[in-house]
Scaffold this motif. Sequence first.
Motif, short mmCIF file in Angstrom:
data_model
loop_
_atom_site.label_atom_id
_atom_site.label_comp_id
_atom_site.label_asym_id
_atom_site.label_seq_id
_atom_site.Cartn_x
_atom_site.Cartn_y
_atom_site.Cartn_z
N GLY A 1 0.87 -1.22 0.10
CA GLY A 1 0.09 -0.01 0.10
C GLY A 1 0.82 1.10 0.03
N ASN A 2 1.91 1.23 0.86
CA ASN A 2 2.89 2.41 0.97
C ASN A 2 3.35 2.70 -0.48
OD1 ASN A 2 2.23 2.66 3.27
ND2 ASN A 2 4.29 2.04 4.27
N MET A 3 3.82 1.57 -0.92
CA MET A 3 4.61 1.65 -2.24
C MET A 3 3.61 2.31 -3.36
SD MET A 3 7.59 0.95 -2.09
CE MET A 3 8.25 0.70 -3.68
N ALA A 4 2.44 1.56 -3.33
CA ALA A 4 1.39 2.17 -4.50
C ALA A 4 1.01 3.75 -4.13
CB ALA A 4 0.24 1.39 -4.26
N PHE A 5 0.90 3.87 -3.01
CA PHE A 5 0.67 5.49 -2.35
C PHE A 5 1.80 6.46 -2.89
CE2 PHE A 5 1.07 8.53 1.09
CZ PHE A 5 0.06 9.24 0.89
N GLY A 6 3.05 5.99 -2.70
CA GLY A 6 4.34 6.97 -2.90
C GLY A 6 4.26 7.04 -4.23
N LEU B 1 0.32 -1.84 -6.90
CA LEU B 1 -0.93 -1.90 -6.64
C LEU B 1 -1.74 -3.12 -7.04
CD1 LEU B 1 -3.74 -0.26 -6.42
CD2 LEU B 1 -3.73 0.37 -8.83
N ILE B 2 -0.98 -3.76 -8.27
CA ILE B 2 -1.69 -5.28 -8.92
C ILE B 2 -1.52 -6.22 -7.88
CG2 ILE B 2 -1.02 -6.86 -10.52
CD1 ILE B 2 -0.50 -4.75 -12.49
N PHE C 1 -7.72 1.34 -10.90
CA PHE C 1 -7.34 0.65 -12.21
C PHE C 1 -8.01 1.52 -13.29
CE2 PHE C 1 -6.77 -2.78 -8.94
CZ PHE C 1 -5.37 -3.28 -9.67
N LEU C 2 -9.10 2.05 -13.32
CA LEU C 2 -9.62 2.61 -14.59
C LEU C 2 -8.63 3.94 -14.63
CD1 LEU C 2 -12.10 1.00 -14.36
CD2 LEU C 2 -13.54 2.96 -14.32
N VAL D 1 -10.80 -9.64 -13.46
CA VAL D 1 -10.94 -9.37 -14.90
C VAL D 1 -10.34 -7.84 -15.02
CG1 VAL D 1 -12.78 -8.37 -16.30
CG2 VAL D 1 -12.94 -10.65 -15.55
N ILE D 2 -10.49 -7.10 -14.03
CA ILE D 2 -10.02 -5.69 -14.20
C ILE D 2 -8.40 -5.61 -14.00
CG2 ILE D 2 -9.74 -3.39 -12.73
CD1 ILE D 2 -12.54 -3.91 -11.55
N ILE D 3 -7.92 -6.45 -13.22
CA ILE D 3 -6.38 -6.53 -13.32
C ILE D 3 -5.83 -7.02 -14.46
CG2 ILE D 3 -4.41 -7.51 -11.94
CD1 ILE D 3 -5.99 -7.19 -9.49
#
Lengths: 345, 638
Positions: B273-278, B317-318, B362-363, B439-441
């Motif tokens: 989460g931190n990485m995606a946020f950063g 995030l994935i 994701f969108l 499906v989204i990923i």
Amino acid sequence: MKALMSLGALIGVAGLLLLGGMVLDVVPSTYIRLVEGYMPIQMLLEVACYVIGFTGLSYTLNAMGMAIPRFWQGIGFWVFFLLYLKYRMYPPIPFSVRAMYGTVSLVAVFMWVSASEEDWQKFKQPIMNVLDAQTGGNRLLRYLYLVLLPILIGGFSFNAMMPKSEEPIELRTVHPAPPASTKVHGKTYTLQTSQNPYRVNPEGKYDQEFSNANIVEQGMGRLMKPNANPWDDKNQGYLKYVREGGEIFYQNCHFCHGDNLNGRGLHAFAFNPIPANFTDPGTIAQLQETFIFWRVSKGGIGLPNEGFPWASVMPPWEQHLTVDEIWKVVLFEYWHTGYYPRTWD
Amino acid sequence: MGLLAGKRVLSIMALCMMVGLLLLPIVVALPSLAIGEEAPAGDTAKKDGDKVEKGRDVYYKTEGIVVGAPAPKTVDGPRDYPRYNFESRVLLWFANQQHLYYGSFVLAVPIFCMIIEFMGVVTKDKALAKRYDQLAYDFIKISLTAYSLTAILGGILIFTFLTLYPAFFSYLSGIFRPVMHIYALMFVAESGTLYIYYYGWDKMKEGFLKWIHLSMSVILNIIGTLLMFLANSWIGFMMSPAGVDEQGRYLGNIWHVIHTALWNPLNLHRILGNMAFGGGVVAAYAAYKFLASKTDEDRAHYDWMGYIAMALGVAFLIPLPFAGYWLMREVYAYRQQMGITLMGGLLAWLFIIQATMIGILFLSTNYYLWQAMGRMRGAEKYQRYIKYLVFILACGYMVFITPHTMVMTPAELKAMGGQQHPVLGNYGVMSAKNGGINVIITTTVLSFVWYMRGNKVSTVSWAKFGNIFMGIFFACAYFNIIFLAVYGYYIPANVRVGLSVPQVATTLSCLFFMFALNSVMMKGAKQLGPIEWGKISARSQYALIMLATAFTWMMGLMGYIRSSVRLFWHVNEIMRDNSPWAYTHTVGFAANMISFNVLFFWITILFVFWLGSLGAKKVPVESKAGIPGSIPQPIASH
């Protein structure tokens, strides 16, 4: 390719005519039935068919030199989807969900029409034309919008603010969080670890696999498995307990929960919401057996208060049934619906 | 030569000092682990024999000697809950959330720096290497200002705890005393490492010294990660206490207290989460700078920076939903009622909002990638298929956000004929939602693959076969994910939970195999044109800003959910919250509070960015020189 696209166009036109009929109430929504057990995927497949149809239609019209402008394609698809949700789906979808889907589809349309710069230019061209108002027609449209948009927004605001007589929305949750343990007839049951004493194999030991093999089949028919008829007097053990649970159910529960356990009993529609539908995969199929034991024992009055309002009129059955009877009813409910109680292994 | 040797010695000494700093708190704290104040009491008690009081660990079920006081039974009053004329919980919420935002940011950015600096070191192209190095430097510079703010906010948080919740904090610090000391000392080590890392950048920019510098970033990140793990142990303990008996008395085993049921999944979830946020925050910074740029050169630089930050953020995030899924599974396994409160009961509405936010992430990512294809010649061949990806994404998203229990008026409820809608009700449970998110990923992976090959044509002899294989692979992946989502309704719930494994495996297979295959196919590929950095639509930059805002909002939301699930407990089932605020806020209030926290964070981070720009270091001239439009290509695409 051309033939395929023509076929697609045919599907698109047929689909639009069908939907148009539903909107105008000429064709009933149930004309093409939503098949039980396949409804969710059926809806997605139907929309996919429409998309294929629209692709074919667009291609064909393009080939005929009658291309629909990108602006109207986008707006048209969005309107189609809203109408589809409103007039095709039954039973009616609550407004909140239609609003969610409507927003998602609007975002999707935006993503589509603005995915490339060329498409985006095409899409916004009519808007820019009206704003620039280089022609008389566009100038007229601009004035019209100037007058109509505030009226429209004012109308929405008025409608939103106007006091209404209908009951307010309740954010109700179906699965209340159970306590760690519950005391029934003086004995404490830990919900995480307790087991149904009647879910047993012929040796008398707790055996969920054995009971799973003897429940009715899932799906449309919900047929009994061969040699697993609880109403056969010769059956002992698990199936006998199911029968006893069934007798208790039909003496006490079916008036509300229905003889098919679908929440449509004789008295069901006196309540709002109607009683729980056990055949829905979102109810008992999601829960541990002990959860049902707790809910049946304590009823609506015993629900935890952190999630008010629960709107449940179910009586606390511990006041009317013994612990054994409650366990047997729970056993019957799972048997009859063809679902397995949730486990954590 | 002598000078070089001296530098090496100095750098090795610096590195040793770093390691020493890292170990120092552990060494200092060790005695308190072994012979803490309570330990002699335990020994004395042992000697007395009959005075030994034993307790049973509430989680591990092991027996231990009682060495701590029971959890205080608080009462509403100035002694246990001193207050201002304001809700103490809201004040604490605010302080905690801001500290967490900044903490996450300053823990994530050094990891980016490490990756980007490493890329710079191993890249053979000198100009590109310099650019990577400059980018890493820019990142750490932003992080440095934020670091001070993190420390200040940490202080504010502790003071808020001490002044508004003294009884609870006293109990918590009594149990975690050695851990808190280690934490404080590691913070010193983190600060020291960070400052040397930052100020030593120019001195250690070449040769062996560069490697030393790079290894310092590794140490910096190890310390940062350990710091976070320690902080996680406190919240893990509050949610799923262990190492104490039923009265909350500490049983002397500090590892049990740290290693609670939820500690590991929390750790993993927070790292990702931190990485995606950063990544999101840095991408938003780049987007802002891009939009404000006056020259093509600046636009190209910030376009590139935004892309790198986005790619790194999305890379983390994935797997994030899968880590979240594991966390929830562990929550259910720990306490069923906690799991139901979260996902089926009181807090279920917040989970619907969370699903909405995940979908937005994701969108936005997909949208950005499609926009990014616009800056490469040759990508047009993929752009006409984007509408189908939009359709797939929208379907997955709609399934993912459909609530199990719908918001409806009693009249609508009656018209529907029951609480569950026969069509949409099925989207509301986990089986369908797993299908939706996978499906989204998978579609996001497909978008990435298209982006990576946008301006290229494979020249390998088996290119046609490779393309067909990839197409079939993706089609099978979609089929498998959707089939398992439907099949999930026909099997027991415990088996259904297990279906998430093949679904995730399918998605990850797409990610790894297709990326690998695509890379092999694109090796030595014919270029249809360069990536024209800076020539991207403004919409793409708004998508990046959207991405970052959605991250921030979702972090605030999930933090609130995780904390609220304890309901009226300070420490679940051990220490009851008897303050007047031991109730769950309404969804509306929580949403407003989260929005306020998000807004405050973004205003302050803009201030941080502005501070960073005051001492802006110009990009080295030689790295700016080059053929227009040939600004270094991002690693993910080449």
